[in-house]
Scaffold this active site. Structure first.
Site, PDB file in Angstrom:
ATOM      1  N   GLY A   1       0.849  -1.193   0.000  1.00 33.82           N
ATOM      2  CA  GLY A   1       0.000   0.000   0.000  1.00 33.82           C
ATOM      3  C   GLY A   1       0.877   1.232   0.000  1.00 33.82           C
ATOM      4  O   GLY A   1       2.077   1.141   0.286  1.00 33.82           O
TER       5      GLY A   1
ATOM      6  N   CYS B   1       5.383  -6.013   1.590  1.00 30.19           N
ATOM      7  CA  CYS B   1       5.724  -4.589   1.562  1.00 30.19           C
ATOM      8  C   CYS B   1       5.048  -3.838   2.724  1.00 30.19           C
ATOM      9  O   CYS B   1       5.396  -4.061   3.863  1.00 30.19           O
ATOM     10  CB  CYS B   1       5.366  -4.007   0.199  1.00 30.19           C
ATOM     11  SG  CYS B   1       6.294  -2.523  -0.165  1.00 30.19           S
ATOM     12  N   TYR B   2       4.033  -2.988   2.444  1.00 25.61           N
ATOM     13  CA  TYR B   2       3.347  -2.307   3.543  1.00 25.61           C
ATOM     14  C   TYR B   2       2.815  -3.336   4.546  1.00 25.61           C
ATOM     15  O   TYR B   2       2.881  -3.138   5.756  1.00 25.61           O
ATOM     16  CB  TYR B   2       2.180  -1.470   2.998  1.00 25.61           C
ATOM     17  CG  TYR B   2       1.390  -0.743   4.072  1.00 25.61           C
ATOM     18  CD1 TYR B   2       1.799   0.495   4.542  1.00 25.61           C
ATOM     19  CD2 TYR B   2       0.243  -1.319   4.630  1.00 25.61           C
ATOM     20  CE1 TYR B   2       1.088   1.145   5.549  1.00 25.61           C
ATOM     21  CE2 TYR B   2      -0.480  -0.675   5.626  1.00 25.61           C
ATOM     22  CZ  TYR B   2      -0.052   0.562   6.073  1.00 25.61           C
ATOM     23  OH  TYR B   2      -0.751   1.200   7.072  1.00 25.61           O
TER      24      TYR B   2
ATOM     25  N   HIS C   1       7.902  -7.553  -3.722  1.00 21.85           N
ATOM     26  CA  HIS C   1       6.616  -8.010  -4.246  1.00 21.85           C
ATOM     27  C   HIS C   1       6.764  -9.364  -4.946  1.00 21.85           C
ATOM     28  O   HIS C   1       7.148  -9.413  -6.112  1.00 21.85           O
ATOM     29  CB  HIS C   1       6.048  -6.977  -5.223  1.00 21.85           C
ATOM     30  CG  HIS C   1       5.587  -5.737  -4.542  1.00 21.85           C
ATOM     31  ND1 HIS C   1       4.310  -5.573  -4.059  1.00 21.85           N
ATOM     32  CD2 HIS C   1       6.256  -4.602  -4.227  1.00 21.85           C
ATOM     33  CE1 HIS C   1       4.201  -4.405  -3.477  1.00 21.85           C
ATOM     34  NE2 HIS C   1       5.371  -3.785  -3.565  1.00 21.85           N
TER      35      HIS C   1
ATOM     36  N   GLU D   1       4.525 -11.182  -6.080  1.00 18.96           N
ATOM     37  CA  GLU D   1       3.460 -11.397  -7.072  1.00 18.96           C
ATOM     38  C   GLU D   1       3.814 -10.887  -8.459  1.00 18.96           C
ATOM     39  O   GLU D   1       3.155 -11.243  -9.434  1.00 18.96           O
ATOM     40  CB  GLU D   1       2.150 -10.745  -6.589  1.00 18.96           C
ATOM     41  CG  GLU D   1       2.125  -9.219  -6.534  1.00 18.96           C
ATOM     42  CD  GLU D   1       2.745  -8.630  -5.267  1.00 18.96           C
ATOM     43  OE1 GLU D   1       3.518  -9.335  -4.591  1.00 18.96           O
ATOM     44  OE2 GLU D   1       2.474  -7.452  -4.977  1.00 18.96           O
TER      45      GLU D   1
ATOM     46  N   GLY E   1     -16.429  -9.372 -30.520  1.00 20.82           N
ATOM     47  CA  GLY E   1     -15.757 -10.452 -31.237  1.00 20.82           C
ATOM     48  C   GLY E   1     -14.361 -10.683 -30.688  1.00 20.82           C
ATOM     49  O   GLY E   1     -13.680 -11.619 -31.086  1.00 20.82           O
ATOM     50  N   GLY E   2     -13.919  -9.824 -29.786  1.00 23.66           N
ATOM     51  CA  GLY E   2     -12.633 -10.025 -29.125  1.00 23.66           C
ATOM     52  C   GLY E   2     -12.757 -11.135 -28.091  1.00 23.66           C
ATOM     53  O   GLY E   2     -13.865 -11.635 -27.824  1.00 23.66           O
ATOM     54  N   VAL E   3     -11.605 -11.504 -27.516  1.00 25.72           N
ATOM     55  CA  VAL E   3     -11.592 -12.626 -26.569  1.00 25.72           C
ATOM     56  C   VAL E   3     -12.519 -12.355 -25.386  1.00 25.72           C
ATOM     57  O   VAL E   3     -13.336 -13.199 -25.008  1.00 25.72           O
ATOM     58  CB  VAL E   3     -10.154 -12.861 -26.036  1.00 25.72           C
ATOM     59  CG1 VAL E   3     -10.127 -14.049 -25.089  1.00 25.72           C
ATOM     60  CG2 VAL E   3      -9.182 -13.051 -27.176  1.00 25.72           C
ATOM     61  N   ASP E   4     -12.418 -11.158 -24.816  1.00 23.00           N
ATOM     62  CA  ASP E   4     -13.131 -10.880 -23.569  1.00 23.00           C
ATOM     63  C   ASP E   4     -14.653 -10.946 -23.750  1.00 23.00           C
ATOM     64  O   ASP E   4     -15.341 -11.632 -22.999  1.00 23.00           O
ATOM     65  CB  ASP E   4     -12.744  -9.506 -23.014  1.00 23.00           C
ATOM     66  CG  ASP E   4     -11.244  -9.371 -22.846  1.00 23.00           C
ATOM     67  OD1 ASP E   4     -10.578 -10.418 -22.807  1.00 23.00           O
ATOM     68  OD2 ASP E   4     -10.748  -8.241 -22.760  1.00 23.00           O
TER      69      ASP E   4
ATOM     70  N   LYS F   1      -6.061 -11.575 -18.496  1.00 21.13           N
ATOM     71  CA  LYS F   1      -6.277 -12.072 -19.855  1.00 21.13           C
ATOM     72  C   LYS F   1      -6.098 -13.590 -19.998  1.00 21.13           C
ATOM     73  O   LYS F   1      -6.929 -14.277 -20.581  1.00 21.13           O
ATOM     74  CB  LYS F   1      -5.296 -11.369 -20.794  1.00 21.13           C
ATOM     75  CG  LYS F   1      -5.667 -11.456 -22.225  1.00 21.13           C
ATOM     76  CD  LYS F   1      -6.664 -10.378 -22.515  1.00 21.13           C
ATOM     77  CE  LYS F   1      -7.231 -10.416 -23.879  1.00 21.13           C
ATOM     78  NZ  LYS F   1      -8.161  -9.285 -24.052  1.00 21.13           N
TER      79      LYS F   1
END
Ligand code: XMP
Length: 516
Positions: free
Chosen positions: A58, A85-86, A175, A177, A230-233, A372
């Site tokens: 944070g 971290c924080y 981090h 991640e 028409g996109g992936v999402d 994604k």
């Protein structure tokens, strides 16, 4: 809501930029998890019965009066905690350590930092003793709390990681991640499996089932309109909603005239046979009219976002009694549009560009928390064909944000032709699997050239190709010179109005993937 029958990890959010990335990494390790605000009351936390808790990073300093805090009782629940971290500083601060502002610049750390790990510590077990980790902190732990030992250090900082293994408390200043931290996911995996006793009982199949159930509960017998590009999402969102509510779904494909070459017809061919209603709206003129003379990128995005909604509202009225508007918004769209405390980079049209008053009861965004590659996995789970699942992303505002400066139909046609050649050649050379996104940009710059014996004064086209896993960061693709040459020769020969082609060799950050 905690998923019944599955182990659960709680990510307590203290306002850092990478918080959903932590959740995503935990899911990658096959453990169900959710991100909740740090203000979540202790009794709710207890009721969730987590096998482990992760405190995120944070922007604050723990020693300041109004900085986000936790109920100290959380440390007496007997649940393992990993502070990042924080979150690490918070744990140290609460348990008797001391955190101060780094007085010397050398103690502040930002970026990739060579780090040395104690591999006896469960968090680092089985990992190399040294590696790079991604730091981003101005404060540092001057005194480590009692019962804790130091488990990692760097040249500038002796206290990079701490652990009290008897209580299952771990803290890291870096981090784990983010991709820049070598073996970061393995460290999280160690926390989950070695410390919290995870068994790995969470899969995309579960995610899909839960999402379908929640959508059914939320929507009931209501009608839903989905913005299908028409996109992936949006394709995955359509498949998920089709699974959940079938014929209650109508998919509307708005052809704003800023699609790639032949795209409108391809989308129609791909979706018109599905088991939901499919409507194609030809709105090219209307969008171009609204965009006339507009060159400021954010302004373009807002206009397109707003016009999209208006078109949907009109379609919804035609269908009648539509309560929900569904969108394929995914997590990077949310975070980069300035969600929570993170800064606004661009207002992606399906989030920040929305007008305030929308004529629907609610907006449904079933992919809002996914990245994604998770969306692609979900698409496969739902049985979508590979060519759809692996399609490169195409932004909602389309070519509008790839034509720098004001937009005209002529410019859009020029860009469409050049972009089609670029994509054709990349696919023919079998580079389309290696580059995650590639497209052409029509710059607003004209320059002098010579063709035949004549002088030309035409546009410069930029080619962009990037490799990335999550589109939050990206590197420019190392396309071979010979291939670039072939593409460039074809474009200047075949596309009128372009006499110069350049290749963008900037990564993200500091650039973004799109030019606007
Ligand atoms: P940037 O340019 O922000 O792009 O680095 C990251 C990814 O997001 C896509 N993008 C969008 N997608 N609506 C979308 O649905 C938008 O307004 C939008 N703007 C950028 C971009 O193509 C890349 O994949």
């Amino acid at each position: 809501m905690k998923e019944m029958g599955h182990q659960f990890v709680l990510v307590l959010d203290f306002g850092g930029q990478y918080n959903q990335l932590i959740a995503r990494r935990v899911r990658e390790c096959s453990v169900y998890c959710e991100v909740k605000p740090y203000t979540t009351p202790l009794r709710e936390i207890k009721a969730m019965d987590p096998i482990g808790i992760i405190f995120t990073g944070g922007p604050n300093s723990v020693y300041l009066e109004d900085s986000p805090q936790v109920d100290p009782e959380i440390f007496r629940l007997g649940i393992p905690i990993l502070g990042i971290c924080y979150g690490c500083q918070l744990m140290a601060h609460h348990l008797g350590g001391q955190v101060t502002e780094a007085q010397e610049d050398s103690a502040r750390e930002y970026g990739k930092t060579k780090t040395y790990f104690d591999t006896e510590c469960k968090l680092f077990r089985g990992l190399p003793e040294e590696g790079f980790s991604w730091m981003s902190h101005g404060d540092y732990m001057a005194k480590v709390p009692e019962g804790f030992s130091l488990t990692a250090h760097s040249a500038a900082c002796p206290n990079v990681a701490i652990a009290d293994e008897s209580r299952g408390f771990y803290g890291v200043q870096f981090h784990p991640e983010v991709n820049h931290t070598e073996n970061g996911t393995k460290m999280l995996r160690n926390f989950l499996y070695e410390v919290c006793g995870a068994v790995g009982d969470w899969t995309m199949e579960d995610y899909c089932k839960t999402a379908v159930r929640e959508l059914r509960e939320k929507i009931g017998a209501g009608k839903v309109l989905l913005a299908l590009s028409g996109g992936v999402d949006s394709s995955v969102a359509a498949a998920l909603l089709a699974e959940a509510i079938g014929k209650q779904l109508t998919c509307v494909f708005v052809d704003h005239g800023l699609m790639r070459k032949n795209e409108g017809d391809e989308v129609e061919a791909a979706f018109s046979k599905w088991d939901f209603s499919f409507v194609r709206v030809d709105a090219e003129e209307r969008f171009l009219q609204k965009l006339k003379g507009v060159s400021e990128p954010e302004h373009k995005r807002k206009i397109i976002g707003e016009e999209f909604i208006r078109v949907f509202e009109e379609e919804a009225k035609k269908i009648g009694a539509v309560e929900y508007l569904a969108q394929g918004t995914i997590y990077p769209d949310v975070i980069e549009s300035g969600f929570g405390d993170a800064a606004t980079i661009k207002s992606h049209h399906n989030v920040g560009g929305l007008p305030d008053a929308v004529d629907f009861k609610e907006i449904v965004e079933p992919l809002r928390l996914l990245f994604k590659d998770e969306v692609r996995e979900l698409g496969r789970e739902l049985g979508l064909p590979e060519y759809l699942v692996m399609r490169q992303p195409f932004p909602g505002p389309g070519l509008a944000i790839r034509i720098i400066g004001d937009i005209t139909k002529e410019k859009a046609d020029t860009l469409r032709e050049a972009d089609a050649i670029f994509r054709e050649e990349i696919a023919a050379a079998d580079w389309d699997k290696q580059i995650n996104q590639y497209f052409a940009v029509l710059t607003n710059m004209r320059s002098v050239g010579v063709m035949g014996d004549g002088r030309t004064y035409d546009y410069t086209l930029a080619l962009r190709g990037v490799t990335t896993t999550d589109f939050m960061t990206a590197d420019w693709a190392r396309i071979p010179y010979d291939l670039l040459d072939k593409i460039s020769v074809r474009i200047v020969n075949e596309v009128q109005g372009i006499n110069r082609v350049v290749y963008d060799i900037t990564s993200k950050p500091p650039a973004t993937v799109e030019w606007e």
